[in-house]
Design an enzyme around this catalytic site. Structure first.
Site, PDB file in Angstrom:
ATOM      1  N   HIS A 131       0.701  -1.101  -0.062  1.00  0.00           N
ATOM      2  CA  HIS A 131       0.006  -0.142  -0.186  1.00  0.00           C
ATOM      3  C   HIS A 131       0.781   0.900   0.009  1.00  0.00           C
ATOM      4  O   HIS A 131       0.988   2.551  -1.194  1.00  0.00           O
ATOM      5  CB  HIS A 131      -0.538   0.225   1.202  1.00  0.00           C
ATOM      6  CG  HIS A 131      -1.273   1.765   1.908  1.00  0.00           C
ATOM      7  ND1 HIS A 131      -3.072   1.465   1.140  1.00  0.00           N
ATOM      8  CD2 HIS A 131      -1.454   2.402   1.847  1.00  0.00           C
ATOM      9  CE1 HIS A 131      -3.261   2.606   1.618  1.00  0.00           C
ATOM     10  NE2 HIS A 131      -1.931   3.509   2.221  1.00  0.00           N
ATOM     11  N   GLU A 132       2.252   1.081   0.310  1.00  0.00           N
ATOM     12  CA  GLU A 132       2.968   2.455   1.029  1.00  0.00           C
ATOM     13  C   GLU A 132       3.536   2.553   0.005  1.00  0.00           C
ATOM     14  O   GLU A 132       4.285   3.485  -0.382  1.00  0.00           O
ATOM     15  CB  GLU A 132       4.006   2.477   1.798  1.00  0.00           C
ATOM     16  CG  GLU A 132       2.817   2.403   3.381  1.00  0.00           C
ATOM     17  CD  GLU A 132       1.713   3.618   3.770  1.00  0.00           C
ATOM     18  OE1 GLU A 132       2.322   4.799   3.229  1.00  0.00           O
ATOM     19  OE2 GLU A 132       1.004   3.079   4.613  1.00  0.00           O
ATOM     20  N   HIS A 135       1.182   4.394  -2.801  1.00  0.00           N
ATOM     21  CA  HIS A 135       2.003   5.481  -2.398  1.00  0.00           C
ATOM     22  C   HIS A 135       3.071   6.609  -3.684  1.00  0.00           C
ATOM     23  O   HIS A 135       2.889   7.587  -4.635  1.00  0.00           O
ATOM     24  CB  HIS A 135       1.995   6.076  -1.242  1.00  0.00           C
ATOM     25  CG  HIS A 135       0.109   5.934  -0.398  1.00  0.00           C
ATOM     26  ND1 HIS A 135      -0.461   6.685  -1.208  1.00  0.00           N
ATOM     27  CD2 HIS A 135      -0.069   5.660   0.484  1.00  0.00           C
ATOM     28  CE1 HIS A 135      -1.970   6.750  -0.382  1.00  0.00           C
ATOM     29  NE2 HIS A 135      -1.415   5.992   0.758  1.00  0.00           N
ATOM     30  N   GLU A 202      -6.783   7.280  -0.509  1.00  0.00           N
ATOM     31  CA  GLU A 202      -6.180   6.072  -0.425  1.00  0.00           C
ATOM     32  C   GLU A 202      -6.947   4.617  -0.378  1.00  0.00           C
ATOM     33  O   GLU A 202      -6.567   3.890  -1.018  1.00  0.00           O
ATOM     34  CB  GLU A 202      -7.329   6.177   1.554  1.00  0.00           C
ATOM     35  CG  GLU A 202      -6.189   7.058   2.163  1.00  0.00           C
ATOM     36  CD  GLU A 202      -4.627   6.312   2.776  1.00  0.00           C
ATOM     37  OE1 GLU A 202      -4.667   5.859   2.544  1.00  0.00           O
ATOM     38  OE2 GLU A 202      -3.636   7.039   2.370  1.00  0.00           O
TER      39      GLU A 202
END
Length: 284
Positions: A131-132, A135, A202
């Site tokens: 997930h990071e 980003h 998100e």
């Protein structure tokens, strides 16, 4: 290109807030001073805000020697995402959380608390770090880091206006009630700017992280577990610097006072639902 446009809009909105508060403090001269200050802070934020945020959390850089399993996990996920290897940091905090920062994929960093490493299984942690890295791949990290830095500065400038008062166009002292209102409303306005870009970001990072890890269910399970554990364990650095909360994978704030009025994160339930839908479609 779209993220560059969002960054430009963010900078313009924050600059306008700076100028409005500057005008309250010192009329036209205060407005010009605030404009120069905002421009200077935008430049500073672009180059140095990632280092500032990492320092706020007392993050310690690790490598394959000091944190071999975690470092190799990030490296493998970065390769899957076709990204340069980011710098890897650990934060000595019990609260489970993680974030990414930096101005672009070539100058990115990912950070995780020691609490999240203890709470999550290896599979779940892979989902979080994917997930990071999503980003990073989406170039969200510049937007989130700048907005965190600038929103915090807005709050400090608004408090300055309340304590020292302001001047009208004729140089006369401004109404103290106006200063109080600015001190309350300016940080809220900064939070609204963050909210405008954070929630959709998100969801996209969840989707991208599930694709990078190839395991939407793992990220869904991680989000549910983080929410359960984080409710009873405060993240002190985030409480001291609430503008940085929107950078985290899960909102780390306790919700007391004005900090709880706005959330830059969508509900965990909705995030989990979307991830399980991806899993049902066989996303890998």
């Amino acid at each position: 290109m779209f993220n560059l446009m969002k960054t430009a809009v963010l900078m313009a909105a924050i600059t306008a807030l700076f100028m409005a508060i500057g005008a309250l403090i010192g009329g036209k001269a205060g407005m010009m001073f605030a404009l120069l200050l905002a421009l200077g802070m935008n430049v500073f934020s672009y180059w140095f805000s990632d280092q500032l945020v990492l320092r706020m959390y007392n993050a310690q850089e690790v490598d394959e020697t000091s944190a071999p399993q975690f470092y190799r996990m990030v490296r493998e996920l970065a390769q899957r995402a076709q990204l340069p290897m980011p710098r890897v940091y650990l934060i000595q905090e019990d609260a489970p959380n993680a974030f990414a920062t930096g101005r672009n994929p070539e100058h990115a960093a990912v950070a995780a608390t020691t609490g999240i490493l203890r709470v999550l299984s290896e599979r779940e942690l892979r989902g979080v770090m994917a997930h990071e890295l999503a980003h990073v791949r989406h170039r969200d990290i510049l937007i989130s880091t700048i907005s965190a830095t600038m929103a915090g500065a807005i709050g400090m400038l608004a408090n300055f206006a309340m304590i020292f008062g302001g001047r009208d166009e004729e140089g006369r002292p401004a109404n103290p009630i106006v200063g109080l209102l600015v001190a309350i409303l300016a940080p809220i306005a900064a939070s609204l700017i963050q909210m405008a870009i954070s929630r959709a970001r998100e969801f996209e990072a969840d989707r991208g992280g599930a694709e990078i890890s190839g395991d939407p269910q793992a990220l869904a399970a991680a989000l549910q577990k983080i929410q359960r554990y984080a409710q009873g364990i405060p993240l002190e650095a985030a409480e001291r610097n609430p503008a940085t909360a929107q950078m985290m994978i899960m909102n780390p704030l306790s919700g007391g006072g004005l900090k709880g009025l706005f959330s830059t994160h969508p509900s965990t339930e909705e995030r989990v639902e979307r991830l399980l839908e991806m899993a049902a479609r066989g996303v890998r």
